[in-house]
Design a protein around this motif. Structure first.
Motif, PDB file in Angstrom:
ATOM      1  N   LEU A 234     -75.891 -17.707  39.241  1.00  0.00           N
ATOM      2  CA  LEU A 234     -74.694 -17.548  40.070  1.00  0.00           C
ATOM      3  C   LEU A 234     -73.448 -17.939  39.290  1.00  0.00           C
ATOM      4  O   LEU A 234     -72.447 -17.204  39.273  1.00  0.00           O
ATOM      5  CB  LEU A 234     -74.822 -18.410  41.326  1.00  0.00           C
ATOM      6  CG  LEU A 234     -73.590 -18.441  42.225  1.00  0.00           C
ATOM      7  CD1 LEU A 234     -73.443 -17.118  42.946  1.00  0.00           C
ATOM      8  CD2 LEU A 234     -73.681 -19.569  43.232  1.00  0.00           C
ATOM      9  N   ILE A 235     -73.516 -19.085  38.609  1.00  0.00           N
ATOM     10  CA  ILE A 235     -72.330 -19.562  37.893  1.00  0.00           C
ATOM     11  C   ILE A 235     -71.994 -18.605  36.753  1.00  0.00           C
ATOM     12  O   ILE A 235     -70.821 -18.263  36.533  1.00  0.00           O
ATOM     13  CB  ILE A 235     -72.574 -20.996  37.373  1.00  0.00           C
ATOM     14  CG1 ILE A 235     -72.653 -21.956  38.559  1.00  0.00           C
ATOM     15  CG2 ILE A 235     -71.466 -21.413  36.432  1.00  0.00           C
ATOM     16  CD1 ILE A 235     -73.010 -23.365  38.193  1.00  0.00           C
ATOM     17  N   LEU A 238     -70.559 -15.406  38.225  1.00  0.00           N
ATOM     18  CA  LEU A 238     -69.228 -15.648  38.786  1.00  0.00           C
ATOM     19  C   LEU A 238     -68.190 -15.802  37.678  1.00  0.00           C
ATOM     20  O   LEU A 238     -67.074 -15.262  37.767  1.00  0.00           O
ATOM     21  CB  LEU A 238     -69.287 -16.917  39.638  1.00  0.00           C
ATOM     22  CG  LEU A 238     -68.154 -17.139  40.614  1.00  0.00           C
ATOM     23  CD1 LEU A 238     -68.161 -16.045  41.662  1.00  0.00           C
ATOM     24  CD2 LEU A 238     -68.310 -18.487  41.260  1.00  0.00           C
ATOM     25  N   THR A 239     -68.579 -16.530  36.613  1.00  0.00           N
ATOM     26  CA  THR A 239     -67.643 -16.733  35.518  1.00  0.00           C
ATOM     27  C   THR A 239     -67.316 -15.410  34.840  1.00  0.00           C
ATOM     28  O   THR A 239     -66.151 -15.119  34.545  1.00  0.00           O
ATOM     29  CB  THR A 239     -68.241 -17.722  34.500  1.00  0.00           C
ATOM     30  OG1 THR A 239     -68.727 -18.863  35.201  1.00  0.00           O
ATOM     31  CG2 THR A 239     -67.203 -18.145  33.492  1.00  0.00           C
ATOM     32  N   ALA A 242     -65.060 -13.532  37.111  1.00  0.00           N
ATOM     33  CA  ALA A 242     -63.718 -14.112  37.159  1.00  0.00           C
ATOM     34  C   ALA A 242     -62.977 -13.882  35.853  1.00  0.00           C
ATOM     35  O   ALA A 242     -61.745 -13.846  35.816  1.00  0.00           O
ATOM     36  CB  ALA A 242     -63.806 -15.598  37.462  1.00  0.00           C
TER      37      ALA A 242
ATOM     38  N   LEU B  67     -77.611 -20.672  47.627  1.00  0.00           N
ATOM     39  CA  LEU B  67     -76.472 -20.025  46.969  1.00  0.00           C
ATOM     40  C   LEU B  67     -75.188 -20.274  47.758  1.00  0.00           C
ATOM     41  O   LEU B  67     -74.125 -20.509  47.167  1.00  0.00           O
ATOM     42  CB  LEU B  67     -76.710 -18.521  46.830  1.00  0.00           C
ATOM     43  CG  LEU B  67     -77.762 -18.115  45.800  1.00  0.00           C
ATOM     44  CD1 LEU B  67     -77.905 -16.608  45.760  1.00  0.00           C
ATOM     45  CD2 LEU B  67     -77.399 -18.637  44.421  1.00  0.00           C
ATOM     46  N   ILE B  74     -68.874 -24.895  44.125  1.00  0.00           N
ATOM     47  CA  ILE B  74     -67.963 -24.277  43.151  1.00  0.00           C
ATOM     48  C   ILE B  74     -66.559 -24.208  43.735  1.00  0.00           C
ATOM     49  O   ILE B  74     -65.560 -24.504  43.063  1.00  0.00           O
ATOM     50  CB  ILE B  74     -68.469 -22.876  42.767  1.00  0.00           C
ATOM     51  CG1 ILE B  74     -69.789 -22.982  42.002  1.00  0.00           C
ATOM     52  CG2 ILE B  74     -67.439 -22.135  41.933  1.00  0.00           C
ATOM     53  CD1 ILE B  74     -70.456 -21.652  41.749  1.00  0.00           C
ATOM     54  N   LEU B 109     -58.581 -18.264  35.300  1.00  0.00           N
ATOM     55  CA  LEU B 109     -60.031 -18.268  35.510  1.00  0.00           C
ATOM     56  C   LEU B 109     -60.377 -19.082  36.763  1.00  0.00           C
ATOM     57  O   LEU B 109     -61.200 -18.654  37.585  1.00  0.00           O
ATOM     58  CB  LEU B 109     -60.723 -18.859  34.285  1.00  0.00           C
ATOM     59  CG  LEU B 109     -62.244 -18.818  34.320  1.00  0.00           C
ATOM     60  CD1 LEU B 109     -62.741 -17.393  34.210  1.00  0.00           C
ATOM     61  CD2 LEU B 109     -62.834 -19.679  33.223  1.00  0.00           C
ATOM     62  N   ASN B 112     -59.388 -17.109  39.818  1.00  0.00           N
ATOM     63  CA  ASN B 112     -60.303 -15.995  40.047  1.00  0.00           C
ATOM     64  C   ASN B 112     -61.636 -16.482  40.591  1.00  0.00           C
ATOM     65  O   ASN B 112     -62.185 -15.910  41.534  1.00  0.00           O
ATOM     66  CB  ASN B 112     -60.544 -15.231  38.739  1.00  0.00           C
ATOM     67  CG  ASN B 112     -59.313 -14.472  38.304  1.00  0.00           C
ATOM     68  OD1 ASN B 112     -58.361 -14.339  39.079  1.00  0.00           O
ATOM     69  ND2 ASN B 112     -59.317 -13.995  37.078  1.00  0.00           N
ATOM     70  N   MET B 113     -62.153 -17.561  39.964  1.00  0.00           N
ATOM     71  CA  MET B 113     -63.449 -18.064  40.428  1.00  0.00           C
ATOM     72  C   MET B 113     -63.346 -18.504  41.879  1.00  0.00           C
ATOM     73  O   MET B 113     -64.255 -18.270  42.681  1.00  0.00           O
ATOM     74  CB  MET B 113     -63.919 -19.233  39.557  1.00  0.00           C
ATOM     75  CG  MET B 113     -64.495 -18.801  38.240  1.00  0.00           C
ATOM     76  SD  MET B 113     -65.130 -20.193  37.302  1.00  0.00           S
ATOM     77  CE  MET B 113     -66.719 -20.421  38.067  1.00  0.00           C
ATOM     78  N   TRP B 116     -63.188 -15.294  44.120  1.00  0.00           N
ATOM     79  CA  TRP B 116     -64.438 -14.524  44.241  1.00  0.00           C
ATOM     80  C   TRP B 116     -65.537 -15.350  44.887  1.00  0.00           C
ATOM     81  O   TRP B 116     -66.388 -14.815  45.598  1.00  0.00           O
ATOM     82  CB  TRP B 116     -64.873 -13.983  42.874  1.00  0.00           C
ATOM     83  CG  TRP B 116     -63.827 -13.125  42.211  1.00  0.00           C
ATOM     84  CD1 TRP B 116     -63.448 -13.165  40.895  1.00  0.00           C
ATOM     85  CD2 TRP B 116     -63.011 -12.107  42.822  1.00  0.00           C
ATOM     86  NE1 TRP B 116     -62.452 -12.253  40.650  1.00  0.00           N
ATOM     87  CE2 TRP B 116     -62.159 -11.590  41.810  1.00  0.00           C
ATOM     88  CE3 TRP B 116     -62.881 -11.599  44.099  1.00  0.00           C
ATOM     89  CZ2 TRP B 116     -61.217 -10.587  42.051  1.00  0.00           C
ATOM     90  CZ3 TRP B 116     -61.946 -10.595  44.355  1.00  0.00           C
ATOM     91  CH2 TRP B 116     -61.139 -10.105  43.343  1.00  0.00           C
TER      92      TRP B 116
END
Lengths: 436, 244
Positions: A234-235, A238-239, A242, B67, B74, B109, B112-113, B116
């Motif tokens: 997931l990370i 996502l990174t 992004a 998740l 996150i 970044l 954006n992270m 999203w």
């Protein structure tokens, strides 16, 4: 801890004193209070205190849930601590106590073992008396006692609890493979039928018996590793996303310049879509509130736990899912197109000219007609699946699917198919040509 | 002088007082240490020591609950980083976002992270709800946890929605206008609801600070509270659901 059967095989007698927690509580067998000075035992499963003699009278079983356990013949323990004679020192006492390994659900031999498992009784006692059965020993032991015990474990409430009816599950690969989750929590004790000795083992007990006959894996690594891997993926994903796709940022807000179209966030575009067809109170408040309330009500309407844990509860449910998904999609698209081509408001006002009074027309066309249509479509869904005589669960599947599909479908339409003036456009049309 | 081997160094470190005060159990390669590591670790003890084989198939859970939680974490981390640079003032907010994108190292970044992940969380929470529904996992004894889950779903939408206004650009402004109009359409209480949402008669500084406060502290706290109940009840109600 014993790898097989973390619960004690034996229960010890306790001398009731005035300080005992159970002093004065009612024995489920004889319905009399347990007085100080009397000997008591605690059920290893539900911890219900009962007279030591009543326990024996009941065939060495709990009068509440039928859990069998044998009373350990040794000096009564006045301690008020937990009853955990997990290492069975029976042999050391020199008493010829019946000492059998009982399984978690307690389906083992009794002091006077029924004929079925009488043969292996003695070796089983030996095994139990040696203390903790290590896991490999329990798995590999070729002793008939161990195998017999394993077999009995499969049929909860087996011969000793009056032959309850739960069908035996297919044998677990390793019944001894660490059914040790009892370490964390005692089985939920729900004495549903307190004064019914020898009654059927409760549903809860059956359920947990079935659950525990399954192979239990250690959380580390069997659960933590998938969690870890999915988190890392997931990370990373996502990174990467992004890094390459920037979040939108338009020009500074300007209350005097309304963009066309003005759209809510995408997950509310389904409500905004409803707004195009009905009264704002209905679209923006009443329907979403109703949806949330109905969602919360689902488990209180559909209470049959037998179907837990199976996708769609089987093939019939899967069929209902597809029927509902297709029906909902078709209906949503049809209603949107009908409202676009004919126009509910215009057609109602044409048919009933006396409604032209502004407030009356609004109530009829914006509230009553949409409500009636929603009801009709919902009833229609039931009528479609009714011939199959659906269960409650299948009705729930039909309506939840209708909700989920509508939620997603209208959000997609609102995001991709609505352009200038919230008219319908093809997503690739850049807002030039309306649909239809 | 002899140079110690890596094994010796590792032994020395892992036998030191400091190390052993932090890690009570050796690396969980055997059964006992696996149990103890999970049971005695504040983060891992959310889990039971044992899980039934059938309940943790990936094709059963699709990891969706995990998740969703991961996305929440996150969002918390990136959100805190964004808070360092963002001032919820109508005169500064937009420029702060611009600076985040152009001046602040990794600011783009982070933004954006955050964006999203927020969208992703709405999706995963919804899918998690669908998974739980279609596997019948809401049935007794898990009724109340389903209710908590629906509340969490609503809170997720509210968190995402309150964050939508903060960049203070046209997109934010008009999306919130539409959203607040939807809420303001409530029968009888419409104007009051609208006032409650906007803290003003139109979107203004009052609205921004109200939504900012809800977004960065109030709603996350409430969500965390319900998350705790949600996780606790998963354990209490018998773990991950599975067939009888």
């Amino acid at each position: 801890m014993a790898a097989d059967g973390s619960k004690p095989a034996l229960i010890s007698v306790r001398q009731t004193t005035a300080e005992s927690k159970w002093a004065g509580s009612t024995c489920p067998k004889c319905s009399k209070p347990i007085q100080p000075g009397e000997q008591a035992v605690l059920c290893p499963k539900c911890y219900t205190p009962q007279h030591r003699d009543c326990w024996a009278d009941n065939g060495n079983k709990c009068a509440v849930d039928g859990t069998p356990a044998n009373v350990l013949h040794r000096g009564a323990r006045p301690a008020a601590g937990a009853a955990r004679p997990s290492t069975a020192p029976a042999a050391g006492d020199g008493t010829p106590a019946p000492a059998h390994v009982t399984s978690t659900e307690g389906a083992a031999a009794t002091a006077e073992p029924p004929p079925v498992i009488s043969a292996p009784a003695a070796p089983a006692a030996d095994l139990a008396a040696t203390g903790e059965l290590s896991q490999p020993a329990a798995v590999t032991a070729s002793s008939p006692a161990v195998r017999a015990e394993a077999a009995v474990t499969q049929t909860t409430g087996g011969p000793t609890t009056g032959g309850t009816s739960r069908p035996a599950r297919p044998p677990a690969p390793a019944p001894a493979g660490g059914r040790a989750n009892g370490a964390g929590r005692p089985a939920p004790a729900r004495p549903a039928t307190p004064a019914a000795p020898g009654a059927q083992v409760s549903r809860t007990a059956q359920r947990s018996a079935a659950r525990r006959s399954q192979a239990q894996l250690t959380t580390w690594p069997h659960l933590l590793m998938p969690e870890f891997i999915s988190s890392v993926l997931l990370i990373i994903g996502l990174t990467v996303m992004a890094w390459f796709i920037n979040a939108p940022l338009e020009e500074h807000s300007n209350p005097n310049r309304t963009p066309n179209p003005s759209k809510a966030p995408w997950y509310f575009l389904n409500l905004q879509e409803l707004l195009l067809h009905m009264h704002p109170a209905l679209a923006g408040v009443i329907i979403p509130t109703l949806a949330v309330v109905l969602l919360m009500a689902i488990p209180y309407l559909d209470i049959n736990s037998d179907e837990t844990g199976v996708w769609f509860s089987g093939a019939r449910g899967r069929r209902v899912f597809w029927i509902s998904a297709i029906y909902t999609t078709v209906m949503n698209l049809a209603l949107i197109m009908i409202d676009k081509v004919i126009g509910i408001r215009a057609s109602v006002e044409t048919a009933l000219p006396f409604l032209k009074t502004a407030w009356l027309s609004e109530i009829v066309t914006q509230t009553m007609v949409p409500t009636a249509i929603i009801w009709a479509v919902s009833v229609g869904l039931y009528l479609i699946i009714a011939p199959t005589r659906p269960t409650v669960r299948e009705v729930m599947i039909a309506y939840f699917t209708a909700f989920a599909v509508t939620w997603v479908l209208l959000a997609i339409i609102g995001s991709a198919f609505r352009g200038q003036g919230m008219e319908l456009f093809w997503p690739w049309d850049r807002g030039m040509n309306r649909i239809g | 002088m002899r140079v110690p081997t890596s094994t010796q160094v590792s032994e020395f470190v892992r036998n030191s007082r400091l190390w052993r005060s932090i890690f009570r159990y050796s690396y969980p390669t055997d059964r006992r240490n696996r149990i103890m590591t999970v049971a005695k670790n504040v983060f891992l003890h959310l889990h039971p020591n044992f899980v039934p084989r059938g309940a943790i198939r990936v094709t059963y859970t699709w990891c969706l609950g995990g998740l969703s939680f991961m996305l929440f974490l996150i969002l918390t981390v990136t959100g805190v980083l964004l808070m360092f640079y963002y001032v919820p003032s109508v005169t500064r907010a937009y420029q702060d976002i611009k600076d985040l994108e152009t001046v602040v190292t990794f600011g783009m970044l982070m933004r954006n992270m955050h964006r999203w992940s927020a969208h992703g969380m709405v999706i995963t929470v919804f899918l998690h709800m669908c998974r739980v529904f279609y596997t019948g996992s809401y049935k007794p004894p898990r009724e109340f946890n389903w209710v908590v889950g629906v509340i969490l779903f609503v809170l997720t939408l509210l968190l995402s929605f309150t964050g939508y206004l903060l960049p203070w650009d046209q997109l934010a402004f008009w999306a919130i206008t539409v959203g607040a109009t939807l809420g303001g359409a409530a029968p009888l209480l419409g104007p009051q609801v609208n006032l409650l949402l906007l803290a003003d008669y139109e979107i203004s500084q009052n609205t921004l600070i109200r939504w900012y406060t809800l977004h960065v502290i109030a709603l996350p706290l409430v969500l965390s509270l319900f998350l705790a109940v949600h996780f606790w009840r998963v354990r209490q109600d018998g773990g991950i659901s599975q067939p009888l």
